[in-house]
Scaffold this motif. Structure first.
Motif, PDB file in Angstrom:
ATOM      1  N   ILE A   1     -18.848  14.861 -28.944  1.00 16.00           N
ATOM      2  CA  ILE A   1     -18.684  14.162 -27.863  1.00 16.00           C
ATOM      3  C   ILE A   1     -17.336  14.695 -26.977  1.00 16.00           C
ATOM      4  O   ILE A   1     -17.518  14.693 -25.723  1.00 16.00           O
ATOM      5  N   ILE A   2     -16.453  15.662 -27.551  1.00 14.58           N
ATOM      6  CA  ILE A   2     -15.507  16.207 -26.840  1.00 14.58           C
ATOM      7  C   ILE A   2     -16.117  17.202 -25.863  1.00 14.58           C
ATOM      8  O   ILE A   2     -15.983  17.219 -24.809  1.00 14.58           O
ATOM      9  N   THR A   3     -17.329  17.950 -26.508  1.00 17.85           N
ATOM     10  CA  THR A   3     -17.942  19.032 -25.719  1.00 17.85           C
ATOM     11  C   THR A   3     -18.757  18.314 -24.309  1.00 17.85           C
ATOM     12  O   THR A   3     -18.427  18.857 -23.312  1.00 17.85           O
ATOM     13  N   LEU A   4     -19.361  17.090 -24.839  1.00 18.05           N
ATOM     14  CA  LEU A   4     -20.038  16.600 -23.775  1.00 18.05           C
ATOM     15  C   LEU A   4     -19.161  16.032 -22.734  1.00 18.05           C
ATOM     16  O   LEU A   4     -19.429  15.962 -21.342  1.00 18.05           O
ATOM     17  N   GLY A   5     -17.943  15.474 -23.054  1.00 14.14           N
ATOM     18  CA  GLY A   5     -17.173  15.100 -21.894  1.00 14.14           C
ATOM     19  C   GLY A   5     -16.570  16.102 -21.046  1.00 14.14           C
ATOM     20  O   GLY A   5     -16.335  15.890 -19.723  1.00 14.14           O
TER      21      GLY A   5
END
Length: 291
Positions: free
Chosen positions: A105-109
């Motif tokens: 989720i961090i990467t996608l954000g």
């Protein structure tokens, strides 16, 4: 001799000579309706972007695989171990999968904003929607909804699966409040963590740098605290341990890693405040800096 003869005026084209008003060319009316743009248009544009790029499918696919896969493996190990979770809630078993999945989720954000600066697509976006704040707000709305729904579905599936696997082992049936915190609370916290990453991607404008910074923010405080052996650093060690993101995430599973520090819904309000500050900085820098 012919060059000295006066030039006769040309007749205007029929479309220009036709009566009309309200356009650059008198008499011409564009068949494309002109409407005032609003946030809904920007949201529709960002939804098209996020669902059409391959990075979204890959990161969300790995996220579901980690949350559900590690959750299933943990449930199988606990169900076949002795002693079991007799008298305890099995919801806490989903913590490990969510902690690792939050990296996706961090990467996608970060990629939701920073990748456009890397490709130069942000210039096209800003031309299509000159209101920069509206663009960032639309990205935040779309990403938050996607991250929240995916996390909620994944953690709910793992929670019900653990209850079914460990039902005969004397585990405690979670209360309504525990179910709410272990599903909706976790989904809200992870989605806000992703929003914080999105804001940092807008501030830093570099995918690798922003991802590294966010992964460090998640893991570094806990790792640093583990190596603070000096008694003089005890207060700092306890603060880092209690307010680290893994420790705050564990609070939603009623299995906090620390004996003190945030409790109940406190981690959610802390993350909401930090994310709000990051977005204020992102909005301010977006208006001041060139694209």
């Amino acid at each position: 001799m012919s060059s000295s003869q006066p030039q006769m005026p040309q007749a205007a084209p029929s479309w220009e000579a036709a009566p009309g008003a309200g356009s650059t060319y008198p008499g011409y009316t564009s068949p494309i309706p002109v409407v005032r743009t609003h946030l809904g248009h920007a949201i529709a544009s960002e939804w098209t972007k996020i669902r059409s790029v391959r990075s979204t499918m890959w990161t969300l696919g790995v996220f579901v695989l980690l949350v559900v896969g590690i959750g299933t493996l943990t449930g199988v190990v606990v169900a076949n171990s002795d002693p079991t979770l007799e008298g305890e809630s099995p919801l806490g078993l989903g913590f490990f999968g969510v902690l690792l999945g939050s990296m996706c989720i961090i990467t996608l954000g970060v990629l939701t904003t920073a990748s456009e600066y890397g490709t130069g697509m942000v210039r096209t976006t800003m031309v299509a929607c000159p209101s920069r704040g509206r663009v960032l707000a639309a990205k935040a709305v779309v990403f938050f909804l996607v991250a929240f729904v995916m996390t909620l579905v994944s953690v709910s599936l793992v929670a019900f699966m653990h209850m079914a696997m460990l039902e005969g082992d004397g585990v405690k049936s979670p209360s309504g409040g525990e179910w709410l915190k272990g599903t909706v609370g976790v989904a809200l916290y992870v989605a806000l963590l992703g929003l914080l990453s999105l804001a940092m991607g807008s501030v830093i404008r570099h995918s690798a740098g922003a991802i590294t910074l966010m992964v460090g923010a998640v893991l570094a405080p806990l790792v640093i605290a583990l190596f603070m052996f000096s008694e003089s650093l005890r207060a700092v060690r306890d603060a880092l341990f209690e307010y680290s993101i893994p420790s705050q995430l564990s609070v939603f599973y009623a299995a906090s890693l620390s004996e003190s520090g945030p409790s109940g819904w406190d981690p959610l309000w802390i993350m909401l405040g930090v994310t709000a500050v990051a977005y204020a900085a992102a909005f301010a820098l977006l208006e001041k800096r060139d694209v």
